[in-house]
Structure formats: C-alpha cells, structure tokens
Design an enzyme around this catalytic site. Structure first.
Site, PDB file in Angstrom:
ATOM      1  N   ARG A  44       0.854  -1.179   0.000  1.00  0.00           N
ATOM      2  CA  ARG A  44       0.000   0.000   0.000  1.00  0.00           C
ATOM      3  C   ARG A  44       0.899   1.240   0.000  1.00  0.00           C
ATOM      4  O   ARG A  44       2.091   1.171   0.311  1.00  0.00           O
ATOM      5  CB  ARG A  44      -0.890   0.008   1.240  1.00  0.00           C
ATOM      6  CG  ARG A  44      -1.925  -1.101   1.230  1.00  0.00           C
ATOM      7  CD  ARG A  44      -2.584  -1.253   2.586  1.00  0.00           C
ATOM      8  NE  ARG A  44      -3.395  -0.079   2.936  1.00  0.00           N
ATOM      9  CZ  ARG A  44      -3.985   0.075   4.125  1.00  0.00           C
ATOM     10  NH1 ARG A  44      -3.833  -0.852   5.063  1.00  0.00           N
ATOM     11  NH2 ARG A  44      -4.713   1.142   4.370  1.00  0.00           N
ATOM     12  N   HIS A  45       0.349   2.372  -0.359  1.00  0.00           N
ATOM     13  CA  HIS A  45       1.033   3.654  -0.242  1.00  0.00           C
ATOM     14  C   HIS A  45       1.467   3.891   1.212  1.00  0.00           C
ATOM     15  O   HIS A  45       0.950   3.244   2.133  1.00  0.00           O
ATOM     16  CB  HIS A  45       0.063   4.764  -0.666  1.00  0.00           C
ATOM     17  CG  HIS A  45      -1.202   4.728   0.133  1.00  0.00           C
ATOM     18  ND1 HIS A  45      -1.316   5.310   1.383  1.00  0.00           N
ATOM     19  CD2 HIS A  45      -2.385   4.102  -0.115  1.00  0.00           C
ATOM     20  CE1 HIS A  45      -2.526   5.067   1.851  1.00  0.00           C
ATOM     21  NE2 HIS A  45      -3.201   4.331   0.967  1.00  0.00           N
TER      22      HIS A  45
ATOM     23  N   ASN B  87      -5.428   8.682   6.278  1.00  0.00           N
ATOM     24  CA  ASN B  87      -5.233   7.523   7.158  1.00  0.00           C
ATOM     25  C   ASN B  87      -5.231   7.959   8.623  1.00  0.00           C
ATOM     26  O   ASN B  87      -5.810   7.307   9.490  1.00  0.00           O
ATOM     27  CB  ASN B  87      -3.888   6.831   6.886  1.00  0.00           C
ATOM     28  CG  ASN B  87      -3.849   6.090   5.553  1.00  0.00           C
ATOM     29  OD1 ASN B  87      -2.863   6.157   4.844  1.00  0.00           O
ATOM     30  ND2 ASN B  87      -4.922   5.381   5.226  1.00  0.00           N
TER      31      ASN B  87
ATOM     32  N   ARG C 200      -0.924   9.818  -3.193  1.00  0.00           N
ATOM     33  CA  ARG C 200      -0.262   9.123  -2.098  1.00  0.00           C
ATOM     34  C   ARG C 200       0.513   7.899  -2.602  1.00  0.00           C
ATOM     35  O   ARG C 200       1.537   7.530  -2.045  1.00  0.00           O
ATOM     36  CB  ARG C 200      -1.268   8.725  -1.023  1.00  0.00           C
ATOM     37  CG  ARG C 200      -2.441   7.838  -1.458  1.00  0.00           C
ATOM     38  CD  ARG C 200      -3.478   7.801  -0.324  1.00  0.00           C
ATOM     39  NE  ARG C 200      -4.613   6.895  -0.539  1.00  0.00           N
ATOM     40  CZ  ARG C 200      -5.690   7.174  -1.257  1.00  0.00           C
ATOM     41  NH1 ARG C 200      -5.787   8.318  -1.904  1.00  0.00           N
ATOM     42  NH2 ARG C 200      -6.684   6.314  -1.333  1.00  0.00           N
TER      43      ARG C 200
ATOM     44  N   GLU D 254      -7.652   3.234  -5.811  1.00  0.00           N
ATOM     45  CA  GLU D 254      -8.386   2.571  -4.738  1.00  0.00           C
ATOM     46  C   GLU D 254      -9.852   2.378  -5.119  1.00  0.00           C
ATOM     47  O   GLU D 254     -10.396   3.106  -5.964  1.00  0.00           O
ATOM     48  CB  GLU D 254      -8.261   3.401  -3.447  1.00  0.00           C
ATOM     49  CG  GLU D 254      -8.932   2.799  -2.216  1.00  0.00           C
ATOM     50  CD  GLU D 254      -8.538   1.357  -1.883  1.00  0.00           C
ATOM     51  OE1 GLU D 254      -8.445   0.529  -2.819  1.00  0.00           O
ATOM     52  OE2 GLU D 254      -8.367   1.046  -0.693  1.00  0.00           O
TER      53      GLU D 254
ATOM     54  N   HIS E 253      -3.309   0.331  -3.020  1.00  0.00           N
ATOM     55  CA  HIS E 253      -4.194   0.722  -1.927  1.00  0.00           C
ATOM     56  C   HIS E 253      -4.764  -0.555  -1.327  1.00  0.00           C
ATOM     57  O   HIS E 253      -4.665  -1.620  -1.922  1.00  0.00           O
ATOM     58  CB  HIS E 253      -5.304   1.621  -2.470  1.00  0.00           C
ATOM     59  CG  HIS E 253      -4.755   2.805  -3.199  1.00  0.00           C
ATOM     60  ND1 HIS E 253      -4.586   4.024  -2.613  1.00  0.00           N
ATOM     61  CD2 HIS E 253      -4.277   2.936  -4.462  1.00  0.00           C
ATOM     62  CE1 HIS E 253      -4.047   4.864  -3.476  1.00  0.00           C
ATOM     63  NE2 HIS E 253      -3.859   4.227  -4.617  1.00  0.00           N
TER      64      HIS E 253
END
Lengths: 389, 389
Positions: free
Chosen positions: B209-210, B216, B258, B277, B343
């Site tokens: 994932r980023h 987040n 991101r 995503e 994502h």
C-alpha cells in the site's frame, strides 16, 4: 500484411488501423495497390502480375519500395504504427521489409491471412474486387475471371511466412485458426487478441444514449437520475425500432438506471459498468454554469483540451477509452445485431472507434438524445444512418 | 491439458485455475497423477507407464476415468471450469474425453504444451519431478534417468492434437509460439490471450500500500490526500528495500498522489488508473463512524457481504476485480522484478489472484500499511515473505 489476393488483408488492415488509432497511436495505412494504380494506371491484366514478367517486375518492385519508403519516412517523423498492406507473398520481398524495418529500429509483425475455401474467396472477389477501378467498364464475368487469373499469378511464388521470419500471426479461414509466434510487447499481444475476435459480419450495430432523464431537463451532469415521461416514451419507441429490424438483438447498457430503463422494454439486457457515463468526479450533479462559477480554472481547462481534461476525482475521455477497450473486443466478437444504450461520452467514444475518428475528435462528435445511430458493415467500415425517434 | 511429461502442463493448469477462479468461476483442477499415486502407490518404475504394458494399462485407464468421472460429477453440481491435468497424449484418450464432455454438454478446450528443447525439459525434470513422492529416497541421478525413461514411454504413442479435435490451443516452447483453433466464447478467448502472456519466470513481485496519508491519520476513506511525514519516510525505506534487491525494478502505481509519492524515490514509475483505490462513491472522504451514523443500511449491507456490496455511485470488490484484469495480464507479461504501490482494496485483490484465494476472501485479507509483501515464484505458485519497514 501477407497473403494472396482476396484473403481479407485490407479488411483486417483497416480494422487494425481503427483499433490502434483509437487506442491513441499515430497510425498510417499504406496500400501498394494504390501506388500501382496511381503510377501505372488501374487497368492492368492478370499477366501484368506474373512473377516472371520481366517487363513489369521491376516496375512493381518500385511501387512496393516507394510505399515502404513513405512508411519508413513517416516513422522517422514520429509515426508509431504503420500498416503495410500488400500481398508480400514472396519470401524475398518479406526479407527486404524485415531488414529495412530492423535498420530503422521499427519492430515488425507479419499478419498473414490464409484461406483455402473457394466459396469464401469467390464471395470476397465478388464483394470487394469487381468494383475496383481496375475493372471499371468491364463485365462482372470477365473481371471475375481476370481476378482469378491474377491470384493464380501470385500463387505461383507464394510462400507462407516461415518460422525464422520473426514475429508473426496467421489468421486461417477468417479467424477459425490463429497461429502466433514470437509475439512480444504489450501492443502486439493486445493486437493478436483483437485479431482473434475480428471476423467479417453483416450485422448492424445501433448506438443510442439513454432516454431523457430528470437531470437532462435541469441541465445537471452525471448522477443516476430516473427517466422522465418523455424518456420512457423513447424507451418504447426504441424497442419497436429494434423489433421491427430483428428478433435476435443483443442489448448492452451501462449500470445506470436511466440506461437500463431505456432498454427495459426489450427484455433481457447485459449491464456493463464499462459503459457508465464519464465520471465527472467532484462535478457530478452540477450544471455547466455552476462548474463555470465554482471552478473557473477547471471550466477553462476543459474547454482548452476536452480530450485530455480529467474531472477532479473523475475521468477524462482518454480514461474512458481505456476502460471501453474490453467492450470493443466483445463488440468485435459478438455476431448478433447489437444495441448499445449508453451515455453521451461513451457513445461518442464507441462511435469514434467504429467510424475511425481520431481520438481527439471524439469529445466533439454530435450524439443527440432520442436518436438511434445505425451502423451497417460495408466492405472496410460502416455505413451510417440516423433515426430520430 | 495435453502433452508429454515435463512440458509444464501443471504450471499452466495452476495458472489457469488461479486466473479463472479469481474471475469468479467455480473452478476445479484434477490431476490424474494424484489419483495414480493415491491408488497404486507413488513408486512406479518407467515400465509401469509403457503403452503396451498390458498388466498396467487397464489400471492406468481406470485412474484417468475416475478423475474424469469426478470432474463431470462436479460439473453436474454447478462447477463452471474444470481442468483435467494429465498427459492425454493418445488420440483415443482425447476422443473419450471429448465425447464424454459433449454428452455432458460441457464445451472442451484442449491446452497442449509442446517443447522440444532438451535444456528446458531437463531443467523442468530437475526442478519439478525429482521431488515427487514417486522418487522419495531415490538418488537424483537414478530418478532423472527413470523420469526420462517414463517420458520415452509416453512419446511412443503421443499424437499432438489434430485439427478435427475441436477447440484447442497449443503453447510451443513456453509460449514462444501459440496456435489456437476454433476458440469460441468470451472466457475461452480471454483464456487464450492470458496463456499467451504466461511464461515461467523467477522474478519477485512486491506488493505494498502507499505510505501513511493524511486521511489515514484521521480515519477517512478514499480521497486523494498527500503523504504524512511518516508516509514519506516509508517511501524512502521502500526505495532502499527495492534497490537492495534489484537494479531493474519495474514500478507501477495508481494515479493517486499518495501512491505516486510513495514510489517517487525510485524514479520512473508507470501510473495506472486501474490501480486506483476502490471508489467509495458518496462515502468518499467519510470515516466509518460517519458512514454508520449517516447511512446505517449501507453500513450493515457492507458488513453482510463485503465482496458484493457496491458503494452508492462507487464500486464493489467485484467491480475492482473486473477493472484489474488487464493489470493481471500485464503482470504475467512483465518479466522484470515488479513493485506495485497500490491501496488496501486493490492490493488485497492482486494478492488474492497471486496466492489463489477465493474471490470472497479478498475483502478480508490483511494488508497493513508500511509492509512489503514479497512473492517469489515457486514450482506452481508463490512463496510469501512480509517485511514491515
């Protein structure tokens, strides 16, 4: 292209040209026959094409090389995909092509069309060859016989593509069998998959936007509004239109309710998410006036380059083309009369593919509401008729 | 499957199994060798496989038919794609399979793997065969000789698939040449395209994932927020991680900032919109608590079926699988070490494909932030290691 005359080379070449240019590649198709007709005159008898006719052989090689020169020049100027449409039936001719491409650092892919079914070949000749300028003013029977004699001349020295000639794909009997060898790279392998779907067909395709929705009436974009009474009326008229023409239509819609409701009177439909309208992101549900007032920079950017402009958190026309690619492959694969009920942007893009429009023209094509665009296959493309219902 | 032993049949079969089940089809793979080992014991000498060994021929046919019976039974119970993994080297055996499939109204596609390169065959034997239960406790040299003798027994009666056997695809020399014939239907043609990309490789794939984003930290979903300082630190650690392992990584990201920023320290990256995503539609930018409070029905529906639940105006996991399909094809085609920065939902789905997880497990896979999932090819799948950076 490789193959004897009347094996569908130009049909395949033009399909490839439309597909690849729609995907955004700068594409050029050159046809050696056009060079010959322009330089030596159209009307040449079959004997002109004899491989051992020393009087014409040099001249014919000259036309082939002139076309190849033009194609390679164009690659130097930034061309990306060149389609060299000629019989290229002799191994020595293909060796020249391959070597000259290699010298120009242009990867090659031989696309060979093979057909030994006399019924298909004869039908091809009657459909596509007797109307050539080569036979202007000549009776069908005589022209047919001459064209068969021309094929026989080529057949004398024809050698199918061999395994040591690098990348190739062979389409046998109009795609019933496909042989591919050393096909590398993203575009080439996509192309082979596409060619596996392509077959001559005479079934019509009907494109339409959904019926009028409640958002249409108030000028809001995007969203998932229901049909108006006027829109529901169009749905009924559309069903009658299609039923009057075929009992076996395949119907595709987007997953949005205005498209599904427009097709509903026709019964069974397949809903594709890939057919959903362009995603306007943060602008969904706004009017163009509201966008202009609230986001003047975006409004100007879109006006400046409507093809590449991507709505914030949404899509550009370029994105829509990407996601419609599987639909195009299925569309080529589908053999039944086909109705597609979509939305302004997606129908523009599908129409652009079928009619061979450059990518950046797509956002400006006219696709009004309550109009069916009927596309009927012709020799190498489609004939268009529009019906306002 | 059709082909002599050690031609990569099981490698191809397992790839097909993972791909097709990931696409959502109920898929079963049966291996006739497993039936033989279970019923006759693993340790049989090469002579056991001789086509004219009358003592074993009936028994071996029995195992093949038992596996076929099980497969056809399973189709009756709603199975959608069955993979029958055996040599099927004799024409008469394939005729039985074809006739029994036709009687059960199950369309067949023969997938034949052909390889005449002794170097590749020997490497296959050493990598995949000497560790079989068939050779437990037997020295490598003796086992190698016995397996070569076993191949020779099959080769005595091997007849490659012929043109009158219906749909087939032949993969020659690990995909260098592909011959397909009478391939009809959506799934079969997608499968042939997929098989054109599949080749054995030993390059690792890294999924992540980023890095941590500003959304987040506050628990908001979707959006296009930038990285936090902590997230930027992960981007640097990730670049060091990859550079320590290869100088030639190919890097794919989504188009969201991101993800791009997380891969940025590695230099050249390719941004795919298909890796964006999952689209949370009207829930974009909300926290789960806000969704629960504002849209309790949606919150409950998602908890009830997280795989099929589609966010209003957004996507479901099922939608994400559809749009990731071209990424999977490219992933199989790509031969270099590959880093994918995505994502939570898209990495779950890609991981599910690579590790052969059923579709409906995908939404529940654990893919934490700041963790690299390293997948290294093994005989028929991938070995997983995770690195928290």
């Amino acid at each position: 292209m490789v193959g004897l005359p009347a094996r569908g080379k130009t049909f395949v070449a033009r399909k490839v040209q439309r597909y690849v240019s729609w995907l955004g590649y700068r594409t050029l198709w050159v046809n050696v026959g056009d060079y010959r007709r322009a330089r030596a005159g159209a009307k040449q008898p079959a004997g002109y094409f004899a491989p051992d006719n020393t009087a014409t052989r040099g001249e014919r090689e000259g036309f082939a090389m002139a076309a190849l020169d033009d194609l390679l020049d164009w690659f130097e100027k930034g061309g990306e995909v060149g389609i060299y449409d000629a019989t290229n039936a002799e191994r020595c001719r293909r060796d020249i092509i391959r070597n000259r491409c290699a010298a120009a650092a242009v990867p090659h892919l031989f696309v060979e069309t093979i057909c030994d079914d006399p019924g298909i070949i004869d039908a091809n000749i009657r459909r596509n060859k007797l109307g050539l300028p080569d036979y202007a003013g000549i009776g069908a029977k005589e022209a047919f016989g001459d064209f068969q004699a021309r094929i026989a001349q080529y057949a004398r020295t024809y050698v199918p593509v061999e395994d040591d000639e690098g990348s190739y794909v062979k389409l046998v009997d109009a795609g019933k069998r496909v042989i591919s060898s050393r096909v590398e790279g993203y575009l080439s392998s996509r192309l082979v998959f596409f060619l596996m779907q392509v077959r001559p067909t005479d079934r019509p395709i009907w494109l339409t936007r959904h019926g009028e929705s409640e958002f249409n009436v108030v000028g809001r974009i995007g969203g998932d509004a229901p049909l108006t009474a006027h829109g529901k009326e169009y749905a009924e008229l559309l069903a009658s239109f299609v039923r009057a023409r075929t009992a076996h239509a395949v119907v595709w819609t987007s997953t949005l309710q205005r498209a599904i409701a427009t097709a509903a009177p026709l019964g069974h439909v397949q809903a594709w998410r890939a057919l959903d309208e362009i995603d306007a992101g943060v602008c969904e549900g706004l009017t163009y006036d509201e966008i202009k007032a609230q986001m003047p920079d975006d409004f100007a950017a879109r006006a400046g380059d409507k093809f590449r402009y991507r709505y914030p958190r949404g899509e550009s026309y370029a994105d829509v083309i990407q996601r419609l690619e599987p639909v195009i492959v299925e569309l080529e694969h589908e053999r039944s009369p086909l109705l597609i009920v979509g939305h302004q942007a997606v129908i523009r893009v599908l129409y652009g593919y079928l009619m061979g429009k450059p990518q950046d023209e797509c956002p400006h094509l006219q696709i009004p509401l309550h109009t069916v665009v009927q596309l009927t296959p012709t020799e190498f493309g489609y004939q268009e008729e529009r019906f306002a219902l």
